[in-house]
Scaffold this motif. Structure first.
Motif, mmCIF file in Angstrom:
data_model
loop_
_atom_site.group_PDB
_atom_site.id
_atom_site.type_symbol
_atom_site.label_atom_id
_atom_site.label_comp_id
_atom_site.label_asym_id
_atom_site.label_seq_id
_atom_site.Cartn_x
_atom_site.Cartn_y
_atom_site.Cartn_z
ATOM 1 N N ALA A 1 0.873 -1.024 -0.233
ATOM 2 C CA ALA A 1 -0.091 0.006 0.162
ATOM 3 C C ALA A 1 0.797 1.047 0.142
ATOM 4 N N ILE A 2 1.911 1.144 0.836
ATOM 5 C CA ILE A 2 2.914 2.351 0.989
ATOM 6 C C ILE A 2 3.374 2.503 -0.704
ATOM 7 N N PHE A 3 3.860 1.534 -1.138
ATOM 8 C CA PHE A 3 4.485 1.329 -2.482
ATOM 9 C C PHE A 3 3.696 1.982 -3.440
ATOM 10 N N ILE A 4 2.377 1.609 -3.626
ATOM 11 C CA ILE A 4 1.325 1.896 -4.775
ATOM 12 C C ILE A 4 1.046 3.651 -4.533
ATOM 13 N N SER A 5 0.974 3.937 -3.065
ATOM 14 C CA SER A 5 0.292 5.196 -2.940
ATOM 15 C C SER A 5 1.354 6.214 -2.938
ATOM 16 N N GLU A 6 2.649 6.008 -2.587
ATOM 17 C CA GLU A 6 3.577 7.064 -2.339
ATOM 18 C C GLU A 6 4.718 6.952 -3.411
ATOM 19 N N MET A 7 5.019 5.764 -4.039
ATOM 20 C CA MET A 7 6.247 5.621 -4.779
ATOM 21 C C MET A 7 6.018 4.930 -6.332
ATOM 22 N N ALA A 8 4.931 4.428 -6.384
ATOM 23 C CA ALA A 8 4.754 3.900 -7.863
ATOM 24 C C ALA A 8 4.774 4.675 -9.005
ATOM 25 N N PRO A 9 5.352 4.796 -10.042
ATOM 26 C CA PRO A 9 4.681 5.592 -10.992
ATOM 27 C C PRO A 9 3.340 5.280 -11.380
ATOM 28 N N PRO A 10 2.456 6.327 -12.025
ATOM 29 C CA PRO A 10 1.354 6.143 -12.584
ATOM 30 C C PRO A 10 0.992 4.736 -13.163
ATOM 31 N N LYS A 11 1.648 4.566 -14.196
ATOM 32 C CA LYS A 11 1.301 3.463 -15.011
ATOM 33 C C LYS A 11 1.636 2.046 -14.155
ATOM 34 N N THR A 12 2.549 2.008 -13.088
ATOM 35 C CA THR A 12 2.718 0.859 -12.445
ATOM 36 C C THR A 12 1.559 0.705 -11.404
ATOM 37 N N LYS A 13 1.243 2.001 -10.778
ATOM 38 C CA LYS A 13 0.145 1.956 -9.839
ATOM 39 C C LYS A 13 -1.092 1.368 -10.659
ATOM 40 N N THR A 14 -1.297 1.776 -11.762
ATOM 41 C CA THR A 14 -2.831 1.135 -12.430
ATOM 42 C C THR A 14 -2.639 -0.295 -12.593
ATOM 43 N N VAL A 15 -1.399 -0.732 -13.117
ATOM 44 C CA VAL A 15 -1.177 -2.239 -13.191
ATOM 45 C C VAL A 15 -1.305 -3.062 -11.965
#
Length: 312
Positions: free
Chosen positions: A111-125
Protein backbone atom coordinates in the motif's frame (compact mmCIF):
# COMPACT_ATOMS: atom_id res chain seq x y z
CA UNK A 1 -44.42 46.32 -18.23
CA UNK A 2 -44.59 46.16 -14.45
CA UNK A 3 -47.29 43.51 -14.64
CA UNK A 4 -45.10 41.36 -16.93
CA UNK A 5 -42.12 41.67 -14.55
CA UNK A 6 -44.29 40.82 -11.56
CA UNK A 7 -45.78 37.85 -13.39
CA UNK A 8 -42.30 36.59 -14.29
CA UNK A 9 -41.17 36.91 -10.68
CA UNK A 10 -44.26 35.04 -9.55
CA UNK A 11 -43.52 32.21 -12.02
CA UNK A 12 -39.90 31.99 -10.82
CA UNK A 13 -41.10 32.02 -7.22
CA UNK A 14 -43.50 29.16 -7.93
CA UNK A 15 -40.72 27.18 -9.64
CA UNK A 16 -38.44 27.68 -6.65
CA UNK A 17 -41.23 26.61 -4.33
CA UNK A 18 -41.81 23.43 -6.32
CA UNK A 19 -38.06 22.69 -6.35
CA UNK A 20 -37.90 23.22 -2.61
CA UNK A 21 -40.82 20.87 -2.04
CA UNK A 22 -39.24 18.23 -4.28
CA UNK A 23 -35.91 18.54 -2.45
CA UNK A 24 -37.58 18.21 0.95
CA UNK A 25 -39.60 15.21 -0.21
CA UNK A 26 -36.46 13.61 -1.68
CA UNK A 27 -34.49 14.18 1.52
CA UNK A 28 -37.36 12.76 3.58
CA UNK A 29 -37.54 9.63 1.43
CA UNK A 30 -33.76 9.10 1.43
CA UNK A 31 -33.51 9.54 5.20
CA UNK A 32 -36.34 7.09 5.84
CA UNK A 33 -35.00 4.53 3.36
CA UNK A 34 -31.56 4.67 5.03
CA UNK A 35 -33.21 4.36 8.46
CA UNK A 36 -35.26 1.34 7.37
CA UNK A 37 -32.20 -0.35 5.81
CA UNK A 38 -30.16 0.28 8.95
CA UNK A 39 -32.87 -1.16 11.23
CA UNK A 40 -33.26 -4.12 8.88
CA UNK A 41 -29.54 -4.94 8.99
CA UNK A 42 -29.55 -4.75 12.79
CA UNK A 43 -32.60 -7.02 12.96
CA UNK A 44 -30.99 -9.55 10.61
CA UNK A 45 -27.84 -9.70 12.74
CA UNK A 46 -29.97 -10.02 15.88
CA UNK A 47 -32.01 -12.84 14.35
CA UNK A 48 -28.81 -14.67 13.39
CA UNK A 49 -27.63 -14.42 16.99
CA UNK A 50 -30.99 -15.65 18.28
CA UNK A 51 -31.06 -18.57 15.85
CA UNK A 52 -27.55 -19.68 16.82
CA UNK A 53 -28.34 -19.34 20.53
CA UNK A 54 -31.64 -21.20 20.15
CA UNK A 55 -30.01 -24.06 18.22
CA UNK A 56 -26.66 -24.18 20.01
CA UNK A 57 -27.62 -23.90 23.68
CA UNK A 58 -29.55 -27.25 23.80
CA UNK A 59 -26.11 -28.90 23.55
CA UNK A 60 -25.48 -28.10 27.20
CA UNK A 61 -28.37 -30.27 28.30
CA UNK A 62 -26.23 -33.31 27.45
CA UNK A 63 -22.68 -31.87 27.38
CA UNK A 64 -21.33 -29.76 30.23
CA UNK A 65 -19.97 -26.29 29.40
CA UNK A 66 -16.65 -27.30 30.96
CA UNK A 67 -16.33 -30.27 28.62
CA UNK A 68 -17.24 -28.17 25.60
CA UNK A 69 -15.11 -25.09 26.26
CA UNK A 70 -12.13 -26.80 27.92
CA UNK A 71 -12.18 -30.25 26.33
CA UNK A 72 -9.10 -31.20 24.32
CA UNK A 73 -10.73 -33.78 22.07
CA UNK A 74 -13.28 -33.44 19.27
CA UNK A 75 -14.59 -36.92 18.44
CA UNK A 76 -18.33 -36.44 17.80
CA UNK A 77 -18.90 -39.77 16.01
CA UNK A 78 -16.85 -42.11 18.21
CA UNK A 79 -18.34 -44.71 20.55
CA UNK A 80 -17.90 -42.27 23.42
CA UNK A 81 -18.46 -38.87 21.74
CA UNK A 82 -16.36 -35.97 22.92
CA UNK A 83 -17.13 -32.36 22.04
CA UNK A 84 -14.11 -30.37 23.20
CA UNK A 85 -13.74 -27.17 21.19
CA UNK A 86 -10.17 -26.32 22.24
CA UNK A 87 -8.51 -28.05 19.22
CA UNK A 88 -10.82 -26.16 16.84
CA UNK A 89 -10.16 -22.79 18.47
CA UNK A 90 -6.41 -23.49 18.51
CA UNK A 91 -6.48 -24.44 14.82
CA UNK A 92 -8.41 -21.30 13.87
CA UNK A 93 -6.10 -19.07 15.92
CA UNK A 94 -2.95 -20.66 14.47
CA UNK A 95 -4.12 -20.35 10.87
CA UNK A 96 -5.28 -16.77 11.42
CA UNK A 97 -2.07 -15.80 13.25
CA UNK A 98 0.10 -17.22 10.49
CA UNK A 99 -1.97 -15.48 7.82
CA UNK A 100 -1.74 -12.12 9.60
CA UNK A 101 2.02 -12.44 10.14
CA UNK A 102 2.37 -12.91 6.38
CA UNK A 103 -0.30 -10.56 5.03
CA UNK A 104 0.05 -7.47 7.25
CA UNK A 105 3.70 -6.57 6.44
CA UNK A 106 3.23 -7.38 2.76
CA UNK A 107 -0.12 -5.60 2.55
CA UNK A 108 0.95 -2.39 4.28
CA UNK A 109 4.27 -2.35 2.39
CA UNK A 110 2.48 -2.73 -0.95
CA UNK A 111 0.00 0.00 0.00
CA UNK A 112 2.86 2.40 0.80
CA UNK A 113 4.59 1.59 -2.48
CA UNK A 114 1.41 2.01 -4.53
CA UNK A 115 0.29 5.26 -2.91
CA UNK A 116 3.65 7.03 -2.52
CA UNK A 117 6.34 5.54 -4.76
CA UNK A 118 4.95 3.74 -7.79
CA UNK A 119 4.76 5.61 -11.13
CA UNK A 120 1.20 6.15 -12.42
CA UNK A 121 1.35 3.31 -14.97
CA UNK A 122 2.82 0.88 -12.44
CA UNK A 123 0.17 1.91 -9.91
CA UNK A 124 -2.60 1.16 -12.39
CA UNK A 125 -1.15 -2.26 -13.24
CA UNK A 126 -0.71 -3.19 -9.57
CA UNK A 127 -4.27 -2.18 -8.71
CA UNK A 128 -5.59 -4.36 -11.54
CA UNK A 129 -3.51 -7.30 -10.26
CA UNK A 130 -4.78 -6.77 -6.71
CA UNK A 131 -8.40 -6.68 -7.86
CA UNK A 132 -7.82 -9.83 -9.89
CA UNK A 133 -6.30 -11.57 -6.87
CA UNK A 134 -9.29 -10.66 -4.71
CA UNK A 135 -11.64 -12.10 -7.36
CA UNK A 136 -10.07 -15.57 -7.34
CA UNK A 137 -12.52 -18.04 -5.70
CA UNK A 138 -11.30 -19.65 -2.50
CA UNK A 139 -11.86 -23.14 -3.91
CA UNK A 140 -9.41 -22.35 -6.73
CA UNK A 141 -6.78 -21.27 -4.22
CA UNK A 142 -7.47 -24.45 -2.28
CA UNK A 143 -6.97 -26.54 -5.40
CA UNK A 144 -3.64 -24.78 -6.10
CA UNK A 145 -2.70 -25.43 -2.49
CA UNK A 146 -3.36 -29.14 -2.88
CA UNK A 147 -1.49 -29.45 -6.18
CA UNK A 148 1.40 -27.00 -5.73
CA UNK A 149 1.82 -25.46 -2.29
CA UNK A 150 1.39 -28.61 -0.19
CA UNK A 151 4.14 -30.35 -2.18
CA UNK A 152 6.44 -27.35 -1.74
CA UNK A 153 5.82 -27.28 2.04
CA UNK A 154 6.40 -31.03 2.31
CA UNK A 155 9.72 -30.91 0.43
CA UNK A 156 10.97 -27.65 1.96
CA UNK A 157 10.39 -28.66 5.57
CA UNK A 158 11.02 -32.41 5.08
CA UNK A 159 7.56 -33.42 6.24
CA UNK A 160 5.54 -36.56 5.62
CA UNK A 161 2.58 -34.45 4.50
CA UNK A 162 2.26 -30.91 3.20
CA UNK A 163 -1.27 -30.45 4.53
CA UNK A 164 -0.35 -28.32 7.51
CA UNK A 165 -1.32 -25.15 9.33
CA UNK A 166 1.31 -23.11 7.49
CA UNK A 167 -0.14 -24.22 4.15
CA UNK A 168 -3.53 -22.88 5.16
CA UNK A 169 -1.97 -19.69 6.56
CA UNK A 170 -0.18 -18.92 3.29
CA UNK A 171 -3.32 -19.38 1.22
CA UNK A 172 -5.51 -17.41 3.62
CA UNK A 173 -2.93 -14.60 3.63
CA UNK A 174 -3.30 -14.40 -0.16
CA UNK A 175 -7.00 -13.80 0.39
CA UNK A 176 -6.45 -11.16 3.09
CA UNK A 177 -3.70 -9.22 1.28
CA UNK A 178 -5.96 -7.54 -1.34
CA UNK A 179 -8.27 -6.22 1.38
CA UNK A 180 -5.39 -4.85 3.44
CA UNK A 181 -3.72 -3.26 0.41
CA UNK A 182 -6.88 -1.63 -0.95
CA UNK A 183 -8.07 -0.09 2.32
CA UNK A 184 -4.57 0.96 3.46
CA UNK A 185 -3.91 2.53 0.06
CA UNK A 186 -7.17 4.48 0.26
CA UNK A 187 -6.35 5.63 3.80
CA UNK A 188 -2.89 6.90 2.81
CA UNK A 189 -4.05 8.46 -0.47
CA UNK A 190 -6.88 10.31 1.30
CA UNK A 191 -4.47 12.29 3.48
CA UNK A 192 -4.13 16.01 2.61
CA UNK A 193 -1.09 16.84 0.48
CA UNK A 194 -0.18 19.53 3.05
CA UNK A 195 1.01 16.82 5.44
CA UNK A 196 3.62 15.60 3.00
CA UNK A 197 4.58 19.05 1.78
CA UNK A 198 5.05 20.40 5.31
CA UNK A 199 7.20 17.43 6.34
CA UNK A 200 9.41 17.69 3.25
CA UNK A 201 9.69 21.45 3.68
CA UNK A 202 11.01 20.93 7.22
CA UNK A 203 13.85 18.81 5.84
CA UNK A 204 12.49 15.30 6.39
CA UNK A 205 13.36 12.65 3.84
CA UNK A 206 10.71 10.75 1.92
CA UNK A 207 11.07 7.69 4.16
CA UNK A 208 10.90 9.83 7.32
CA UNK A 209 7.78 11.51 5.98
CA UNK A 210 6.13 8.15 5.35
CA UNK A 211 7.16 6.66 8.68
CA UNK A 212 6.59 9.60 11.03
CA UNK A 213 3.83 11.58 9.28
CA UNK A 214 1.77 9.60 6.78
CA UNK A 215 1.54 6.26 8.58
CA UNK A 216 0.51 7.76 11.95
CA UNK A 217 -2.01 10.03 10.21
CA UNK A 218 -3.51 7.07 8.32
CA UNK A 219 -3.30 4.68 11.27
CA UNK A 220 -7.08 4.45 11.76
CA UNK A 221 -7.62 3.31 8.17
CA UNK A 222 -4.68 0.90 8.34
CA UNK A 223 -5.99 -0.60 11.59
CA UNK A 224 -9.39 -1.05 9.96
CA UNK A 225 -7.71 -2.80 7.03
CA UNK A 226 -5.86 -5.18 9.35
CA UNK A 227 -9.02 -5.98 11.30
CA UNK A 228 -10.92 -6.71 8.12
CA UNK A 229 -8.04 -8.95 7.06
CA UNK A 230 -8.28 -10.80 10.37
CA UNK A 231 -12.03 -11.20 9.89
CA UNK A 232 -11.45 -12.59 6.41
CA UNK A 233 -8.83 -15.01 7.70
CA UNK A 234 -10.78 -16.33 10.67
CA UNK A 235 -13.95 -16.77 8.62
CA UNK A 236 -12.42 -18.59 5.65
CA UNK A 237 -13.80 -22.08 5.15
CA UNK A 238 -13.16 -23.85 1.87
CA UNK A 239 -9.43 -23.16 1.53
CA UNK A 240 -8.49 -24.26 5.05
CA UNK A 241 -10.72 -27.33 4.79
CA UNK A 242 -8.82 -28.42 1.69
CA UNK A 243 -5.19 -27.90 2.79
CA UNK A 244 -4.79 -27.99 6.59
CA UNK A 245 -5.20 -31.75 7.00
CA UNK A 246 -8.35 -31.46 9.16
CA UNK A 247 -6.79 -33.23 12.13
CA UNK A 248 -8.76 -32.29 15.26
CA UNK A 249 -5.71 -31.76 17.45
CA UNK A 250 -4.09 -28.86 19.24
CA UNK A 251 -1.27 -27.81 16.87
CA UNK A 252 2.04 -27.27 18.64
CA UNK A 253 3.63 -25.65 15.56
CA UNK A 254 2.76 -24.39 12.10
CA UNK A 255 4.15 -27.57 10.53
CA UNK A 256 1.49 -29.99 11.77
CA UNK A 257 -2.08 -30.59 10.65
CA UNK A 258 -4.95 -28.76 12.27
CA UNK A 259 -8.64 -28.05 11.94
CA UNK A 260 -10.50 -24.76 12.13
CA UNK A 261 -14.00 -24.09 13.41
CA UNK A 262 -15.29 -23.09 9.98
CA UNK A 263 -13.91 -26.23 8.34
CA UNK A 264 -15.46 -28.39 11.06
CA UNK A 265 -18.92 -26.90 10.49
CA UNK A 266 -18.65 -27.25 6.71
CA UNK A 267 -17.28 -30.80 6.80
CA UNK A 268 -19.62 -32.29 9.41
CA UNK A 269 -22.96 -30.50 9.08
CA UNK A 270 -24.12 -32.71 6.20
CA UNK A 271 -23.59 -35.91 8.21
CA UNK A 272 -25.40 -34.92 11.39
CA UNK A 273 -28.85 -35.96 12.62
CA UNK A 274 -31.10 -32.95 12.89
CA UNK A 275 -31.62 -31.87 16.52
CA UNK A 276 -29.04 -34.41 17.67
CA UNK A 277 -26.17 -33.65 20.02
CA UNK A 278 -23.67 -33.38 17.17
CA UNK A 279 -26.03 -31.03 15.33
CA UNK A 280 -26.36 -28.72 18.33
CA UNK A 281 -22.59 -28.90 18.94
CA UNK A 282 -21.87 -27.54 15.45
CA UNK A 283 -24.23 -24.63 16.03
CA UNK A 284 -22.51 -23.99 19.36
CA UNK A 285 -19.21 -23.88 17.48
CA UNK A 286 -20.78 -21.33 15.12
CA UNK A 287 -21.92 -19.29 18.10
CA UNK A 288 -18.38 -19.25 19.50
CA UNK A 289 -17.04 -18.22 16.08
CA UNK A 290 -19.57 -15.39 15.85
CA UNK A 291 -18.64 -14.26 19.35
CA UNK A 292 -14.94 -14.19 18.38
CA UNK A 293 -15.58 -12.08 15.27
CA UNK A 294 -17.78 -9.74 17.32
CA UNK A 295 -14.97 -9.28 19.85
CA UNK A 296 -12.53 -8.53 17.02
CA UNK A 297 -14.90 -5.89 15.65
CA UNK A 298 -15.35 -4.32 19.08
CA UNK A 299 -11.58 -4.17 19.55
CA UNK A 300 -11.25 -2.55 16.12
CA UNK A 301 -13.90 0.05 17.00
CA UNK A 302 -12.17 0.80 20.30
CA UNK A 303 -8.76 1.22 18.65
CA UNK A 304 -10.19 3.41 15.89
CA UNK A 305 -12.04 5.62 18.38
CA UNK A 306 -8.94 5.94 20.54
CA UNK A 307 -6.71 6.82 17.57
CA UNK A 308 -9.18 9.47 16.38
CA UNK A 309 -9.28 11.05 19.87
CA UNK A 310 -5.49 11.11 20.02
CA UNK A 311 -5.35 12.67 16.53
CA UNK A 312 -7.75 15.44 17.62
Amino acid sequence: MKEAIAKRKQIEHNKNMRKGIKNRVGEFLIENVIFVLGITSVLIVGLIFLFLIRTGLPLFSTVSPKEFFLGKYWFPVSVNPQYGIVPLIAGSVMVTLGAILISVPIGIGCAIFISEMAPPKTKTVLKVIIEFLSAIPSVVLGFLGIVVLSSWVRVTFSLSSGFTVITGSILVSLMAIPTIISISDDAISALPEEYKEASLALGASKWETIRYVLLPAASSGIIAAVMLGIGRAIGETMTVMMVTGNAAQIPNSFLVSGRTMTATIAAEMGDTVRNGTHYHALFAVGLVLLAMTTIINLIADYVLTKSKKEAN
